[in-house]
Design a protein around this motif. Sequence first.
Motif, PDB file in Angstrom:
ATOM      1  N   VAL A 105     -84.225  66.748  -2.101  1.00 54.47           N
ATOM      2  CA  VAL A 105     -85.084  66.313  -1.720  1.00 54.47           C
ATOM      3  C   VAL A 105     -83.693  65.604  -0.474  1.00 54.47           C
ATOM      4  O   VAL A 105     -84.379  65.587   0.826  1.00 54.47           O
ATOM      5  N   LEU A 106     -82.776  65.790  -0.514  1.00 52.12           N
ATOM      6  CA  LEU A 106     -82.095  65.302  -0.169  1.00 52.12           C
ATOM      7  C   LEU A 106     -81.468  65.997   1.162  1.00 52.12           C
ATOM      8  O   LEU A 106     -81.651  66.021   2.454  1.00 52.12           O
ATOM      9  N   ASP A 157     -73.465  60.079   3.802  1.00 53.52           N
ATOM     10  CA  ASP A 157     -74.054  59.612   4.599  1.00 53.52           C
ATOM     11  C   ASP A 157     -73.569  58.515   5.573  1.00 53.52           C
ATOM     12  O   ASP A 157     -73.667  58.592   6.620  1.00 53.52           O
ATOM     13  N   GLU A 194     -83.710  64.934  -6.891  1.00 55.17           N
ATOM     14  CA  GLU A 194     -82.968  64.456  -5.971  1.00 55.17           C
ATOM     15  C   GLU A 194     -82.731  65.036  -4.961  1.00 55.17           C
ATOM     16  O   GLU A 194     -82.402  65.258  -3.285  1.00 55.17           O
ATOM     17  N   GLU A 215     -73.113  61.246  -1.926  1.00 61.09           N
ATOM     18  CA  GLU A 215     -73.856  60.532  -1.727  1.00 61.09           C
ATOM     19  C   GLU A 215     -74.019  60.461  -0.341  1.00 61.09           C
ATOM     20  O   GLU A 215     -74.526  59.874   0.441  1.00 61.09           O
ATOM     21  N   ASP A 253     -72.335  60.856   8.322  1.00 58.49           N
ATOM     22  CA  ASP A 253     -73.661  61.397   9.370  1.00 58.49           C
ATOM     23  C   ASP A 253     -73.343  60.513  10.171  1.00 58.49           C
ATOM     24  O   ASP A 253     -73.239  61.362  11.408  1.00 58.49           O
ATOM     25  N   ARG A 270     -83.198  68.618   2.030  1.00 62.15           N
ATOM     26  CA  ARG A 270     -84.504  69.100   3.022  1.00 62.15           C
ATOM     27  C   ARG A 270     -83.943  67.841   4.448  1.00 62.15           C
ATOM     28  O   ARG A 270     -84.271  68.259   5.144  1.00 62.15           O
ATOM     29  N   GLN A 271     -83.817  65.983   3.857  1.00 60.71           N
ATOM     30  CA  GLN A 271     -83.867  65.712   4.990  1.00 60.71           C
ATOM     31  C   GLN A 271     -82.524  65.408   5.672  1.00 60.71           C
ATOM     32  O   GLN A 271     -82.565  65.260   6.818  1.00 60.71           O
ATOM     33  N   LYS A 272     -81.402  66.213   4.893  1.00 60.08           N
ATOM     34  CA  LYS A 272     -80.262  66.451   5.451  1.00 60.08           C
ATOM     35  C   LYS A 272     -79.799  67.470   6.843  1.00 60.08           C
ATOM     36  O   LYS A 272     -78.644  68.171   6.116  1.00 60.08           O
ATOM     37  N   ASN A 273     -80.475  68.469   6.097  1.00 59.21           N
ATOM     38  CA  ASN A 273     -80.485  70.298   6.102  1.00 59.21           C
ATOM     39  C   ASN A 273     -78.781  70.290   5.391  1.00 59.21           C
ATOM     40  O   ASN A 273     -78.089  70.724   6.167  1.00 59.21           O
TER      41      ASN A 273
END
Length: 237
Positions: free
Chosen positions: A207-208, A175, A204, A171, A178, A210-213
């Motif tokens: 959620v991640l 980041d 978790e 993770e 990205d 969905r946030q970062k496609n």
Amino acid sequence: METPVASCPVSRPVKFTNTTTLWGSTKVVTHDRLFGVDKVPGIIKNDCITVIIDVTLFEEPETVRVSETTNKQSPAIYEAFLQRQLQMLCSEQHRQAADFTLYSNDGNDFHVNRFFLMAHSPFFAALLTGDSPEKRQAKYEFPDLDGNSVEIMLGYLYGSYVDKIHSGNAEKVLDMADKYQVTGLRVVCEKAMAENINAGNVVEYQVLARQKNLDVLMNAAFQFIANYQSVHSKGSK
């Protein structure tokens, strides 16, 4: 005594040609055969006709996958090529030949060739093609990356160190990938997380994703939940 049922001509299979499709039989059943003539009974009995059909079921044909013939030595040659790159990356010769320096926020410096940065990262491509202070000074200072993170990034750019990416740091590396637009490194991180989903991190990761496609991670999370519910529903019966 029941009247015997006359036999019916057997239909031929459907025929296909380049110009015409023939449906059903190429033979016909005459009126006399249907209703009878003189003392010979017909096929129809009590206003009913009995149709007997033989059906043959064939299994689906086995799918044969044809792949291109590859040279068996290619993986070994490719691995040797990567090893030479990594050895050069860590050598004094590379330090002398490098034309760009990266600095981590904990004081480590990394001498690299700007070609690798520009080839894999639109962020660095834009930075090093414009009239920027970093281009003129041939250096870039990471405000947010420690030495270990920079090493992982460079290891990927030079073709290895992928084994250093695991569920524990994926993770964080994601980041970094990205922010500095290293798309291939993003894929490696997503794969590492998708392969290590468990009941403790699945929410978790959803959620991640969905946030970062992250489609691969999202699908893996849904699959884990479906399997988890299936197993526990069977156990509760």
